[in-house]
Design a protein around this motif. Structure first.
Motif, PDB file in Angstrom:
ATOM      1  N   ILE A 297       0.823  -1.218   0.000  1.00  0.00           N
ATOM      2  CA  ILE A 297       0.000   0.000   0.000  1.00  0.00           C
ATOM      3  C   ILE A 297       0.850   1.259   0.000  1.00  0.00           C
ATOM      4  O   ILE A 297       0.654   2.167  -0.812  1.00  0.00           O
ATOM      5  CB  ILE A 297      -0.956   0.030   1.210  1.00  0.00           C
ATOM      6  CG1 ILE A 297      -1.923  -1.143   1.171  1.00  0.00           C
ATOM      7  CG2 ILE A 297      -1.734   1.349   1.244  1.00  0.00           C
ATOM      8  CD1 ILE A 297      -2.912  -1.153   2.323  1.00  0.00           C
ATOM      9  N   ASP A 298       1.814   1.335   0.908  1.00  0.00           N
ATOM     10  CA  ASP A 298       2.538   2.595   1.086  1.00  0.00           C
ATOM     11  C   ASP A 298       3.891   2.326   1.736  1.00  0.00           C
ATOM     12  O   ASP A 298       4.027   1.443   2.594  1.00  0.00           O
ATOM     13  CB  ASP A 298       1.718   3.537   1.974  1.00  0.00           C
ATOM     14  CG  ASP A 298       2.375   4.889   2.149  1.00  0.00           C
ATOM     15  OD1 ASP A 298       2.488   5.620   1.144  1.00  0.00           O
ATOM     16  OD2 ASP A 298       2.775   5.221   3.276  1.00  0.00           O
ATOM     17  N   LYS A 299       4.890   3.090   1.332  1.00  0.00           N
ATOM     18  CA  LYS A 299       6.217   3.012   1.934  1.00  0.00           C
ATOM     19  C   LYS A 299       6.808   4.400   1.889  1.00  0.00           C
ATOM     20  O   LYS A 299       7.048   4.942   0.816  1.00  0.00           O
ATOM     21  CB  LYS A 299       7.106   2.019   1.177  1.00  0.00           C
ATOM     22  CG  LYS A 299       8.465   1.781   1.819  1.00  0.00           C
ATOM     23  CD  LYS A 299       9.244   0.732   1.029  1.00  0.00           C
ATOM     24  CE  LYS A 299      10.596   0.436   1.666  1.00  0.00           C
ATOM     25  NZ  LYS A 299      11.374  -0.566   0.888  1.00  0.00           N
ATOM     26  N   GLN A 300       7.015   4.999   3.073  1.00  0.00           N
ATOM     27  CA  GLN A 300       7.527   6.365   3.105  1.00  0.00           C
ATOM     28  C   GLN A 300       8.247   6.664   4.407  1.00  0.00           C
ATOM     29  O   GLN A 300       8.050   6.005   5.422  1.00  0.00           O
ATOM     30  CB  GLN A 300       6.397   7.365   2.886  1.00  0.00           C
ATOM     31  CG  GLN A 300       5.301   7.337   3.923  1.00  0.00           C
ATOM     32  CD  GLN A 300       4.260   8.429   3.704  1.00  0.00           C
ATOM     33  OE1 GLN A 300       4.560   9.615   3.817  1.00  0.00           O
ATOM     34  NE2 GLN A 300       3.043   8.028   3.382  1.00  0.00           N
ATOM     35  N   ALA A 301       9.109   7.679   4.335  1.00  0.00           N
ATOM     36  CA  ALA A 301       9.844   8.121   5.515  1.00  0.00           C
ATOM     37  C   ALA A 301       8.874   8.718   6.523  1.00  0.00           C
ATOM     38  O   ALA A 301       7.995   9.505   6.168  1.00  0.00           O
ATOM     39  CB  ALA A 301      10.885   9.154   5.107  1.00  0.00           C
ATOM     40  N   ASP A 302       9.047   8.341   7.807  1.00  0.00           N
ATOM     41  CA  ASP A 302       8.122   8.825   8.840  1.00  0.00           C
ATOM     42  C   ASP A 302       8.679   8.505  10.219  1.00  0.00           C
ATOM     43  O   ASP A 302       9.296   7.466  10.430  1.00  0.00           O
ATOM     44  CB  ASP A 302       6.752   8.161   8.672  1.00  0.00           C
ATOM     45  CG  ASP A 302       5.748   8.648   9.684  1.00  0.00           C
ATOM     46  OD1 ASP A 302       5.187   9.740   9.468  1.00  0.00           O
ATOM     47  OD2 ASP A 302       5.530   7.956  10.689  1.00  0.00           O
ATOM     48  N   GLY A 303       8.447   9.404  11.172  1.00  0.00           N
ATOM     49  CA  GLY A 303       8.954   9.200  12.523  1.00  0.00           C
ATOM     50  C   GLY A 303       7.902   8.838  13.542  1.00  0.00           C
ATOM     51  O   GLY A 303       8.216   8.680  14.726  1.00  0.00           O
ATOM     52  N   GLY A 304       6.640   8.683  13.114  1.00  0.00           N
ATOM     53  CA  GLY A 304       5.551   8.476  14.061  1.00  0.00           C
ATOM     54  C   GLY A 304       5.307   7.040  14.450  1.00  0.00           C
ATOM     55  O   GLY A 304       6.049   6.126  14.072  1.00  0.00           O
ATOM     56  N   THR A 305       4.239   6.823  15.219  1.00  0.00           N
ATOM     57  CA  THR A 305       3.895   5.494  15.726  1.00  0.00           C
ATOM     58  C   THR A 305       2.764   4.892  14.905  1.00  0.00           C
ATOM     59  O   THR A 305       1.848   5.601  14.475  1.00  0.00           O
ATOM     60  CB  THR A 305       3.487   5.560  17.210  1.00  0.00           C
ATOM     61  OG1 THR A 305       2.367   6.445  17.355  1.00  0.00           O
ATOM     62  CG2 THR A 305       4.642   6.066  18.057  1.00  0.00           C
ATOM     63  N   HIS A 306       2.825   3.566  14.711  1.00  0.00           N
ATOM     64  CA  HIS A 306       1.883   2.877  13.838  1.00  0.00           C
ATOM     65  C   HIS A 306       1.507   1.509  14.394  1.00  0.00           C
ATOM     66  O   HIS A 306       2.255   0.921  15.183  1.00  0.00           O
ATOM     67  CB  HIS A 306       2.488   2.715  12.440  1.00  0.00           C
ATOM     68  CG  HIS A 306       2.733   4.011  11.747  1.00  0.00           C
ATOM     69  ND1 HIS A 306       1.804   4.596  10.921  1.00  0.00           N
ATOM     70  CD2 HIS A 306       3.798   4.855  11.776  1.00  0.00           C
ATOM     71  CE1 HIS A 306       2.292   5.748  10.470  1.00  0.00           C
ATOM     72  NE2 HIS A 306       3.490   5.929  10.975  1.00  0.00           N
ATOM     73  N   VAL A 307       0.367   0.997  13.934  1.00  0.00           N
ATOM     74  CA  VAL A 307      -0.063  -0.347  14.313  1.00  0.00           C
ATOM     75  C   VAL A 307       0.703  -1.378  13.492  1.00  0.00           C
ATOM     76  O   VAL A 307       1.381  -1.047  12.523  1.00  0.00           O
ATOM     77  CB  VAL A 307      -1.586  -0.521  14.105  1.00  0.00           C
ATOM     78  CG1 VAL A 307      -2.355   0.350  15.074  1.00  0.00           C
ATOM     79  CG2 VAL A 307      -1.987  -0.209  12.664  1.00  0.00           C
ATOM     80  N   HIS A 308       0.586  -2.660  13.879  1.00  0.00           N
ATOM     81  CA  HIS A 308       1.310  -3.736  13.200  1.00  0.00           C
ATOM     82  C   HIS A 308       0.626  -4.199  11.927  1.00  0.00           C
ATOM     83  O   HIS A 308       1.261  -4.806  11.070  1.00  0.00           O
ATOM     84  CB  HIS A 308       1.460  -4.936  14.133  1.00  0.00           C
ATOM     85  CG  HIS A 308       2.503  -4.746  15.181  1.00  0.00           C
ATOM     86  ND1 HIS A 308       2.516  -5.468  16.368  1.00  0.00           N
ATOM     87  CD2 HIS A 308       3.572  -3.916  15.250  1.00  0.00           C
ATOM     88  CE1 HIS A 308       3.547  -5.094  17.101  1.00  0.00           C
ATOM     89  NE2 HIS A 308       4.201  -4.151  16.453  1.00  0.00           N
TER      90      HIS A 308
END
Length: 240
Positions: free
Chosen positions: A201-212
């Motif tokens: 779906i998506d692949k990008q630079a990011d510093g935040g928190t995400h679900v598994h």
């Protein structure tokens, strides 16, 4: 600098730490689970437990001058002394809701980018499951919003795995798909670059928190589409 445990495990709710500095803005710890607000994601709130009792953390942020991660305490709180052992525990329900929202935004940006060719021009999220994302689009309509909502929820229901990667800066920046914002906002000193990969779906630079997994997000509603100027269109979403 504070060891940011959430960068590698967003599901950690608490940790033991030591106070390394006390400023007018709050407390600096040697390690923490509290996310420092940035990139449109709110800072964590929670409880700082000391030998003297509990202190309320009302915000977590990075000080612009020192670069230190600050745990802001409720007004009138007496901060612990430098060197004191403490335990920092975040509001776990609030964090999980923000994680779901943030991952939903990434999936949204991935779908709009890959299927409609539009980059992100801005975005923000609240702690109540609502968020907005702006795209470089010439036009937007309610019909477009409904179409994106349908595609988004179909993709989320497929339970795509979400991975955290750390790539050398040169390698990350060599891939134009990893920088989904119209402007590259990653400071020059950041190396390696943290990347969030939602498989397929998506692949990008990011510093935040995400679900598994996208299955944890649930249904997402596109609540409003609006124009914010030429080639800048906004989409508002809400966790159902």
């Amino acid at each position: 600098m504070t060891e940011r445990l959430y960068s590698t495990d967003a599901y950690l709710d608490a940790c033991d730490a030591q106070v390394v500095a006390v400023t007018l803005s709050g407390v600096v710890l040697d390690r923490t689970v509290a996310y420092a607000r940035g990139g449109g994601q709110p800072g964590d709130t929670g409880i700082l437990t000391t030998d003297a009792g509990e202190l309320v953390i009302v915000d977590s942020f990075v000080d612009r001058d020192s670069g230190e991660l600050i745990h802001a305490l409720a007004e009138g709180s007496a901060p612990p002394a430098v060197g004191a052992p403490v335990r920092v525990a975040i509001d776990a329900d609030r964090r999980r809701r923000i994680m779901r929202t943030h991952t939903a935004l990434h999936a949204l940006s991935g779908i709009v980018f890959t299927q409609f060719g539009a980059k992100v021009t801005g975005g923000n999220m609240a702690d109540d499951g609502t968020a907005r994302m702006d795209f470089e689009l010439d036009a937007i309509s309610q019909e477009f919003g409904r179409e994106v909502e349908e595609r988004l929820n179909a993709a989320l229901a497929e339970a795509h795995a979400v991975h955290v990667l750390f790539l050398p800066r040169a390698e990350a920046l060599a891939d134009p798909d990893l920088i989904r914002t119209k402007a590259n906002l990653i400071p020059a000193h950041v190396d390696p670059i943290r990347v969030i990969d939602i498989e397929g779906i998506d692949k990008q630079a990011d510093g935040g928190t995400h679900v598994h997994s996208t299955a944890e997000i649930g249904h997402v509603e596109v609540t409003k589409t609006e124009s914010k100027g030429k080639a800048n269109k906004r989409m508002r979403i809400r966790l159902a």
